[in-house]
Design a protein around this motif. Structure first.
Motif, mmCIF file in Angstrom:
data_model
loop_
_atom_site.group_PDB
_atom_site.id
_atom_site.type_symbol
_atom_site.label_atom_id
_atom_site.label_comp_id
_atom_site.label_asym_id
_atom_site.label_seq_id
_atom_site.Cartn_x
_atom_site.Cartn_y
_atom_site.Cartn_z
ATOM 1 N N ARG A 79 0.839 -1.208 0.000
ATOM 2 C CA ARG A 79 0.000 0.000 0.000
ATOM 3 C C ARG A 79 0.872 1.255 0.000
ATOM 4 O O ARG A 79 0.445 2.309 -0.463
ATOM 5 C CB ARG A 79 -0.927 0.038 1.216
ATOM 6 N N LEU A 80 2.092 1.113 0.492
ATOM 7 C CA LEU A 80 3.038 2.229 0.478
ATOM 8 C C LEU A 80 3.828 2.263 -0.816
ATOM 9 O O LEU A 80 4.082 3.333 -1.378
ATOM 10 C CB LEU A 80 4.005 2.119 1.666
ATOM 11 N N SER A 81 4.195 1.094 -1.328
ATOM 12 C CA SER A 81 5.100 1.080 -2.476
ATOM 13 C C SER A 81 4.961 -0.157 -3.348
ATOM 14 O O SER A 81 4.876 -1.280 -2.852
ATOM 15 C CB SER A 81 6.547 1.155 -1.977
ATOM 16 N N ARG A 82 4.943 0.103 -4.647
ATOM 17 C CA ARG A 82 5.194 -0.899 -5.671
ATOM 18 C C ARG A 82 6.279 -0.337 -6.599
ATOM 19 O O ARG A 82 6.286 -0.563 -7.806
ATOM 20 C CB ARG A 82 3.917 -1.223 -6.459
ATOM 21 N N LEU A 83 7.178 0.419 -5.997
ATOM 22 C CA LEU A 83 8.227 1.126 -6.740
ATOM 23 C C LEU A 83 9.375 0.201 -7.111
ATOM 24 O O LEU A 83 9.538 -0.880 -6.543
ATOM 25 C CB LEU A 83 8.772 2.275 -5.882
ATOM 26 N N THR A 84 10.186 0.662 -8.063
ATOM 27 C CA THR A 84 11.431 -0.032 -8.356
ATOM 28 C C THR A 84 12.340 0.106 -7.139
ATOM 29 O O THR A 84 12.113 0.962 -6.269
ATOM 30 C CB THR A 84 12.132 0.573 -9.577
ATOM 31 N N GLN A 85 13.390 -0.702 -7.087
ATOM 32 C CA GLN A 85 14.297 -0.649 -5.945
ATOM 33 C C GLN A 85 14.923 0.732 -5.790
ATOM 34 O O GLN A 85 15.045 1.254 -4.679
ATOM 35 C CB GLN A 85 15.394 -1.708 -6.095
ATOM 36 N N SER A 86 15.324 1.329 -6.911
ATOM 37 C CA SER A 86 15.975 2.639 -6.841
ATOM 38 C C SER A 86 15.003 3.710 -6.359
ATOM 39 O O SER A 86 15.364 4.585 -5.563
ATOM 40 C CB SER A 86 16.551 3.019 -8.205
ATOM 41 N N GLU A 87 13.748 3.641 -6.810
ATOM 42 C CA GLU A 87 12.765 4.642 -6.384
ATOM 43 C C GLU A 87 12.343 4.411 -4.932
ATOM 44 O O GLU A 87 12.114 5.371 -4.188
ATOM 45 C CB GLU A 87 11.559 4.627 -7.313
ATOM 46 N N PHE A 88 12.245 3.144 -4.530
ATOM 47 C CA PHE A 88 11.899 2.868 -3.141
ATOM 48 C C PHE A 88 13.011 3.364 -2.212
ATOM 49 O O PHE A 88 12.736 3.832 -1.095
ATOM 50 C CB PHE A 88 11.656 1.375 -2.914
ATOM 51 N N LYS A 89 14.235 3.296 -2.691
ATOM 52 C CA LYS A 89 15.363 3.810 -1.899
ATOM 53 C C LYS A 89 15.197 5.313 -1.679
ATOM 54 O O LYS A 89 15.495 5.832 -0.603
ATOM 55 C CB LYS A 89 16.678 3.519 -2.615
ATOM 56 N N ALA A 115 8.770 -4.868 -0.296
ATOM 57 C CA ALA A 115 8.629 -3.853 -1.344
ATOM 58 C C ALA A 115 9.070 -4.412 -2.695
ATOM 59 O O ALA A 115 8.438 -4.155 -3.730
ATOM 60 C CB ALA A 115 9.446 -2.611 -0.990
ATOM 61 N N THR A 116 10.144 -5.189 -2.692
ATOM 62 C CA THR A 116 10.619 -5.824 -3.926
ATOM 63 C C THR A 116 9.596 -6.822 -4.444
ATOM 64 O O THR A 116 9.304 -6.873 -5.648
ATOM 65 C CB THR A 116 11.967 -6.541 -3.682
ATOM 66 N N MET A 117 9.015 -7.622 -3.539
ATOM 67 C CA MET A 117 8.000 -8.602 -3.940
ATOM 68 C C MET A 117 6.758 -7.905 -4.500
ATOM 69 O O MET A 117 6.166 -8.374 -5.472
ATOM 70 C CB MET A 117 7.625 -9.476 -2.748
ATOM 71 N N ALA A 118 6.385 -6.776 -3.895
ATOM 72 C CA ALA A 118 5.223 -6.025 -4.386
ATOM 73 C C ALA A 118 5.473 -5.521 -5.801
ATOM 74 O O ALA A 118 4.583 -5.555 -6.651
ATOM 75 C CB ALA A 118 4.924 -4.855 -3.450
ATOM 76 N N ARG A 119 6.680 -5.061 -6.056
ATOM 77 C CA ARG A 119 7.015 -4.576 -7.398
ATOM 78 C C ARG A 119 7.026 -5.726 -8.403
ATOM 79 O O ARG A 119 6.509 -5.595 -9.524
ATOM 80 C CB ARG A 119 8.389 -3.895 -7.372
ATOM 81 N N LEU A 120 7.606 -6.861 -8.024
ATOM 82 C CA LEU A 120 7.655 -8.014 -8.920
ATOM 83 C C LEU A 120 6.250 -8.500 -9.256
ATOM 84 O O LEU A 120 5.959 -8.859 -10.399
ATOM 85 C CB LEU A 120 8.471 -9.142 -8.286
ATOM 86 N N ASP A 121 5.380 -8.516 -8.252
ATOM 87 C CA ASP A 121 3.987 -8.911 -8.472
ATOM 88 C C ASP A 121 3.318 -7.970 -9.473
ATOM 89 O O ASP A 121 2.593 -8.409 -10.370
ATOM 90 C CB ASP A 121 3.230 -8.898 -7.141
ATOM 91 N N ASN A 122 3.577 -6.696 -9.323
ATOM 92 C CA ASN A 122 3.010 -5.708 -10.242
ATOM 93 C C ASN A 122 3.566 -5.886 -11.657
ATOM 94 O O ASN A 122 2.837 -5.791 -12.652
ATOM 95 C CB ASN A 122 3.312 -4.298 -9.730
ATOM 96 N N ASP A 123 4.873 -6.147 -11.742
ATOM 97 C CA ASP A 123 5.500 -6.345 -13.055
ATOM 98 C C ASP A 123 4.936 -7.572 -13.773
ATOM 99 O O ASP A 123 4.720 -7.549 -14.987
ATOM 100 C CB ASP A 123 7.026 -6.502 -12.901
#
Length: 202
Positions: free
Chosen positions: A71-81, A129-137
Motif C-alpha cells: 500500500r506504500l510502495s510498488r516502486l522499483t528498488q531505486s525509487e523505493f530507496k 517492497a521488492t515482492m510487491a514490485r515483482l507482483d506488479n511487473d
C-alpha cells in the motif's frame, strides 16, 4: 508525536478508504493524535500528492502507519530507496499493520534490542517492497501479452526533457529540492528521480 495513517488504492473505482477503519482501530492503542491521508494513486508512482503532503507535514519521530508494504510502495528498488530516504530524513517510524515486528516501533526506546529489531524490519520491508514490485511487473506483463495477442500496440509516455533540464539547471544553482519542485511545478519525488538518473548517467 502524531500517528499519520496512509491508505492508498490504485484507481478512483477502488475504495482507498477500505482499510482506514481497521487502521484507526489499530491506532486506538496508541495514545496520540491521528491524521488520515487517503489517496487514489498507483503505488508504482513515486510522485503522489497525498503521500508528498504527509511527508512534508510529518514531524520528527511521528509514526507512519500503513496496512501493508504494497500500500506504500510498488516502486522499483531505486525509487523505493528514494522514498525510504525521505521517510528516514524525517525520522518517521514506519509501522506496518500486517508486519508485527514493526509494532515494536510504536513505543521505541534506544536499546540494543530495538536497534536489532529496526535492522530486521528494514530488511523485511525492503524484501516486501521488492515482492510487491515483482507482483506488479508480472501483472503488467500478462496484460501486455494479452494486448499483443489482440493486435493492440500501446505507445509509451515520453519524458518532459525541458522540465528535466530545468530541474538540473536549478540544482546547479544551489536551490533546495523543495524550491526546485515549486519552481518547476512538479512533485518533489520527480526532482529526486531526475537528479538521481542524472548521476547514474555518468
Amino acid at each position: 508525536m502524531i500517528v499519520r495513517i496512509y491508505v492508498r488504492a490504485s484507481t478512483k473505482e477502488q475504495d482507498a478508504s477500505r482499510a482506514l477503519d481497521d487502521l484507526k482501530k489499530f491506532a486506538q492503542n496508541i495514545s496520540h493524535e491521528q491524521i488520515e491521508y487517503v489517496e487514489n494513486e498507483s503505488g508504482t508512482k513515486l510522485d503522489r500528492p497525498i503521500l508528498n503532503q504527509l511527508l512534508n507535514e510529518a514531524g520528527n519521530n511521528d509514526i507512519l502507519l500503513v496496512e501493508s508494504v504494497d500500500r506504500l510502495s510498488r516502486l522499483t528498488q531505486s525509487e523505493f530507496k528514494i522514498l525510504r530516504g525521505r521517510i528516514e530524513s524525517k525520522n518517521l517510524r514506519l509501522v506496518v499493520a500486517d508486519l508485527p515486528t514493526t509494532h515494536t516501533l510504536i513505543n521505541s526506546e534506544d536499546t540494543i534490542t530495538n536497534s536489532i529489531l529496526t535492522l530486521i524490519n528494514n530488511l523485511l520491508i525492503d524484501l516486501l517492497a521488492t515482492m510487491a514490485r515483482l507482483d506488479n511487473d508480472k501483472r503488467k506483463e500478462r496484460i501486455r501479452q494479452g494486448l499483443e495477442r489482440s493486435g493492440y500496440k500501446p505507445t509509451g509516455k515520453k519524458s518532459d526533457l525541458a522540465k528535466h533540464n530545468r530541474i538540473e539547471e536549478l540544482n546547479r544553482k544551489g536551490l533546495t529540492k523543495e524550491e526546485i519542485a515549486k519552481a518547476v511545478d512538479c512533485g518533489i519525488a520527480t526532482v529526486y528521480r531526475v537528479l538521481k538518473n542524472k548521476k547514474t548517467a555518468y
